[in-house]
Enzyme design. Structure first.
Site, short mmCIF file in Angstrom:
data_model
loop_
_atom_site.label_atom_id
_atom_site.label_comp_id
_atom_site.label_asym_id
_atom_site.label_seq_id
_atom_site.Cartn_x
_atom_site.Cartn_y
_atom_site.Cartn_z
N LYS A 86 -21.03 4.34 12.49
CA LYS A 86 -20.11 5.41 12.12
C LYS A 86 -18.75 5.28 12.81
O LYS A 86 -17.77 5.87 12.36
CB LYS A 86 -20.76 6.76 12.38
CG LYS A 86 -21.89 7.02 11.38
CD LYS A 86 -22.44 8.42 11.45
CE LYS A 86 -23.38 8.73 10.30
NZ LYS A 86 -24.72 8.13 10.45
C1 LIG Z 1 -25.62 7.94 9.46
C2 LIG Z 1 -26.62 6.88 9.66
C3 LIG Z 1 -27.32 6.32 8.57
C4 LIG Z 1 -27.16 6.83 7.16
O1 LIG Z 1 -25.91 6.50 6.61
P1 LIG Z 1 -25.38 7.24 5.30
O2 LIG Z 1 -24.01 6.72 5.10
O3 LIG Z 1 -25.39 8.72 5.62
O4 LIG Z 1 -26.31 6.92 4.20
C5 LIG Z 1 -28.18 5.25 8.81
N1 LIG Z 1 -28.38 4.78 10.06
C6 LIG Z 1 -27.75 5.30 11.12
C7 LIG Z 1 -28.03 4.75 12.47
C8 LIG Z 1 -26.83 6.36 10.96
O5 LIG Z 1 -26.21 6.87 12.04
#
Ligand SMILES: *Cc1c(COP(=O)(O)O)cnc(C)c1O
Length: 458
Positions: free
Chosen positions: A109
């Site tokens: 993220k």
């Molecule tokens: C947020 C997250 C996801 C999911 O991603 P999306 O874009 O919401 O589908 C998967 N793995 C981790 C470690 C995350 O932090």
């Protein structure tokens, strides 16, 4: 390039407007008016992630920023990564693991949120305004948002954490930040309670000072998607010679998959996108049975994928299944979740060209982690392991699987204690978390309590 809502009533917006607005006025999600095309020969010739991002990001920002302004942001925005090219690629048994967790919060993220925060700050400076970031988090969004915004004095971040299925590391990443513009709010309630409070706050806006922005950091913000599109082109740059690419993506809110789909629409050739989910299987039920219906959230070992609905799915419905017919998508999503989403067979089959899905339960997740550790000494995080299952099963199919590795395993130590796997190298950002003091402000799931606190600190 301008932007419009999937529900049709909010359109003709420039990049800065949709950046600062987040959700469209009609409740829809913003989409680019058309898919800009990327020159693949140019992408092949680049030698770093930043050089590739410089080809991608300006395609979306030109309505508000000059080429030079955008390039300056791209060159300086991603910071505190522990890998020299930001992303690592490991080949394990003919499968490529795209390591996206080398940023300061050890999850992918950071890519989207650092880019969004840099553009937030650019707009705030040029308009001489300030902003409040208000968000709810069940895992990694909160820490990435806090980290991305904490160095910008014009932004104050208030992040609500439910008392739920979050690892202690994830919580401490938010509660141990010692910055006067960051507040971690522990709310007695579920993630849905926190999200309801955030939604109410966005409606009322009664705590904002004159001219202050209220910013959304959840994955509906288009700028996060832009940051993520860049790494799919990076993967292409590094791996296109290995065969037709299949991207296997651990999925929650569908932001990461939608970035992959966007890259495809922008010219990135790929064989398939595999949507990998845990027991929260709304997307798997859609892709395998044509049934998109809301159920309760189930707690799993991959908590950042524990969702009941996948917000960004609205973008795919609008773009792929409804051929951008906003009146249809508006009816569909205004009626959801009361009415589940189901298409005529012919329309639903459009998914077959590009999408498949796979559901992986906790036992399969831990088996996968153990198997790859035992045979290759490589440690998958639980989210990555969900996406790895299909890749390792089918890796001899003549295509090349790329597994998106979304978090560092050290964020979820309990899983590895139970498996007797020792994580020997911690990312620097996680190494002293347990020695720091926590600064948590505790609240009931009560709007007035929380708003009073924001008012006091705004
Ligand atoms: C947020 C997250 C996801 C999911 O991603 P999306 O874009 O919401 O589908 C998967 N793995 C981790 C470690 C995350 O932090």
């Amino acid at each position: 390039m301008l932007f419009h809502s999937t529900r049709g009533k909010d359109s003709g917006k420039d990049f800065a407007s949709i950046l600062m607005q987040g959700l469209a006025d009609d409740g829809g999600l913003f989409m680019p008016d058309y898919w800009p095309q990327v020159d693949l020969d140019e992408i092949r010739s680049k030698t770093s992630f930043i050089e590739i991002a410089k080809c991608v990001v300006p395609l979306f920002t030109a309505s508000s920023f000059s080429q030079d302004e955008t390039i300056n942001i791209v060159e300086s925005t991603w910071h505190d990564f522990e890998h020299k090219d930001l992303i690592g690629i490991k080949e394990v048994n003919s499968v490529s693991i795209l390591e996206l967790f080398h940023g300061p919060t050890a999850a992918f993220k950071d890519f989207g949120l650092q880019l969004a925060a840099a553009f937030f700050n650019k707009v705030l400076e040029s308009e001489n305004r300030t902003a409040i970031v208000l968000g709810a988090t069940s895992g990694d969004t909160g820490s990435a948002a806090i980290d991305a915004c904490k160095n910008y004095d014009r932004i104050k971040s208030f992040i609500m954490l439910p008392t739920g299925n979050m690892s202690e590391v994830q919580r401490r990443q938010m509660s141990t930040i010692n910055a006067s513009n960051v507040f971690a709010l522990r709310v007695s309630g579920t993630f849905d309670d926190c999200q309801d409070l955030v939604k109410l706050a966005f409606k009322k806006r009664d705590f904002l000072k004159n001219n202050q922005y209220l910013l959304a950091v959840n994955s509906i913000n288009w700028t996060r998607i832009i940051g993520q599109i860049c790494y799919y082109f990076y993967a292409f740059n590094k791996l296109h010679q290995k065969g037709d690419l299949i991207f296997s993506v651990p999925t929650g809110n569908f932001g990461n998959v939608f970035a992959c789909y966007s890259a495809h629409k922008m010219g990135l050739p790929m064989k398939k996108i595999s949507v990998a989910v845990n027991n929260n299987d709304i997307l798997h039920r859609f892709f395998s049975e044509n049934n998109y219906s809301k159920q309760h959230v189930r707690e799993t070992l991959s908590p950042s994928m524990d969702i009941s609905v996948a917000s960004n799915f609205e973008r795919l419905v609008y773009d792929l299944f409804l051929d951008r017919d906003s009146s249809k998508s508006s009816t569909m999503f205004n009626n959801f979740p009361d009415l589940p989403i189901e298409f005529d067979q012919k329309i639903w089959k459009k998914k077959d060209d590009l999408f498949s899905s796979n559901k992986v339960n906790d036992a399969e997740t831990t088996n996968m982690i153990k198997e790859i550790y035992d045979t290759h000494g490589y440690i998958l995080d639980p989210h990555t392991a969900v996406a790895a299952v299909e890749a390792f099963q089918k890796s001899d199919s003549g295509n090349h699987f790329v597994v998106l590795s979304t978090a560092h395993p050290a964020k979820f130590p309990k899983v590895y204690e139970d498996l007797n796997i020792e994580i020997s190298s911690l990312p620097a950002s996680l190494s002293n978390l347990f020695e720091k003091d926590e600064h948590l402000h505790t609240f009931d799931a009560d709007y007035n309590q929380i708003i009073n606190f924001i008012n006091l600190n705004n």
